[in-house]
Write an enzyme that holds these catalytic residues in place. Structure first.
Site: not given
Ligand SMILES: *Cc1c(COP(=O)(O)O)cnc(C)c1O
Length: 369
Positions: A186, A58, A211, A115
């Site tokens: 982000d 962990r 993504k 998001y």
């Molecule tokens: C998908 C996404 C998230 C969250 O990510 P996960 O891997 O689905 O938990 C956060 N911010 C943005 C801009 C996203 O597209």
């Protein structure tokens, strides 16, 4: 100024002189000794022999370490990986000064469009009374800087999901440098290929590696990158304690995906630019929201029915949420009951993949009628 392929994000790293393409290929490799594998192996172990630095799985894994080296080099900081982007996001919100030690609710300034999971996390914190959340237009530097004056954290998603707002990160970063607020960006939509927020003054960068970084719609993983060791140590401790650790297969897949990230991002961007132009000239499309870079765009159709007809009428474009994969996906965002009422009912968010632009266009025009 919106970053472009030839903006500072595309320029050589000032420290190493290497370009993002080269970093993506060279970083995160095992030490170059005879018979070393080129790729970091998957190490499925829950524990390690005592006496070393890691001790228990962990707390660390060689596969995470390789991925974190590459991610840190790409964004110009120290990276920590998490089970998902949301796990990474919660690790950042845990930095907010809350609870008995705080004499007032922590103040979080959040972009007006972001998001859904992040908006829900902010709402949960606000409902508990721990945090006061101020929403500001992501493209309004003056409003952001004004709200930041007595804030603990400023959180901007740029480009933003799904309205494609773009923050002037250089201006915000410069204005916030003297303020105590942590600037969190982000940068999931831009990736380090198109935007390197730490160089512009951000304290922390968040990516959903689910993504573009994975790029093949086959893994969930999140990343935080920062330059301040004290802050990063706190985030690492949060990961140790909450156990929001990435899987070893996922870490392998994302590092494999990173090798082709610059190629994929630039190719999809070229296709998205052409599609944005063609869509803007199409009589059925009321508005095209394209930030000018990257491979995400949103289009406004007349209403929900028109948007639903489009997303259910294609052969190549896949009607699915998520983004950043090799395959082109799109969805009507308001199909999610939680989606903000600021998002029009007929808005379709499109993630352009790597198929040929003419095939993608023919598929769209056939479904648009
Ligand atoms: C998908 C996404 C998230 C969250 O990510 P996960 O891997 O689905 O938990 C956060 N911010 C943005 C801009 C996203 O597209």
């Amino acid at each position: 100024m919106a970053p472009t392929a030839d903006s500072p994000a595309g320029a050589p790293d000032p420290q190493t002189g290497a370009h993002v393409d080269t970093i993506a290929i060279c970083s995160g490799r095992p030490a170059p000794v005879p018979d070393a594998p080129l790729n970091s192996p998957i190490v499925p172990a829950s524990t390690y022999r005592a006496g070393g630095e890691v001790g228990y799985a962990r707390y660390g894994n060689p596969g995470w370490a390789a991925l974190e080296e590459a991610l840190g080099d790409l964004d110009g900081g120290r990276a920590l990986t998490f089970a998902t982007g949301m796990a990474a996001a919660y690790a950042i919100t845990a930095l907010l000064p809350t609870g008995r030690a705080a004499d007032r609710p922590a103040k979080l300034v959040l972009g007006d469009n972001c998001y859904l999971g992040v908006a829900a996390a902010a709402r949960d914190l606000a409902e508990r009374g721990d945090v006061s959340v101020i929403r500001v237009p992501v493209d309004d530097t003056e409003a952001i800087v004004h709200a930041a004056a007595d804030a603990d954290m400023v959180w901007l998603e740029s480009p933003s999901n799904p309205l494609m707002g773009v923050a002037d990160l250089a201006a915000v970063g410069a204005s916030l440098r003297e303020l105590p607020a942590l600037l969190v960006v982000d940068s999931t939509f831009a990736t380090p290929v198109l935007q390197r927020p730490l160089a512009l003054g951000a304290d922390l960068v968040l990516h959903s590696a689910t993504k573009f970084m994975s790029g093949h719609s086959d893994a969930l993983l999140g990343v935080v990158v920062g330059a301040d060791d004290e802050v990063m140590d706190r985030i690492e401790n949060h990961r140790r304690h909450t156990g929001a650790t990435p899987g070893v297969l996922e870490a392998f897949l994302v590092l494999r995906g990173l090798r082709t990230l610059p190629l994929r991002v630039r190719h999809a961007q070229g296709t998205a630019q052409l599609l944005a132009e063609r869509l803007a000239a199409h009589p059925v499309i009321q508005r095209v929201r394209y930030p000018g870079f990257g491979s995400l765009l949103s289009i406004d159709l007349a209403d929900a029915a028109a948007a639903d007809r489009l997303v259910s009428g294609t052969r190549i474009w896949v009607n699915a949420t998520s983004l950043g994969g090799v395959e082109s996906t799109f969805e009507r965002r308001r199909r999610w009951p939680e989606e903000s009422a600021d998002v029009p009912e007929g808005l379709v968010r499109m993630s352009v993949g790597l198929e040929h632009v003419d095939d993608l266009w023919a598929d769209l025009t056939a479904a648009l009628g």
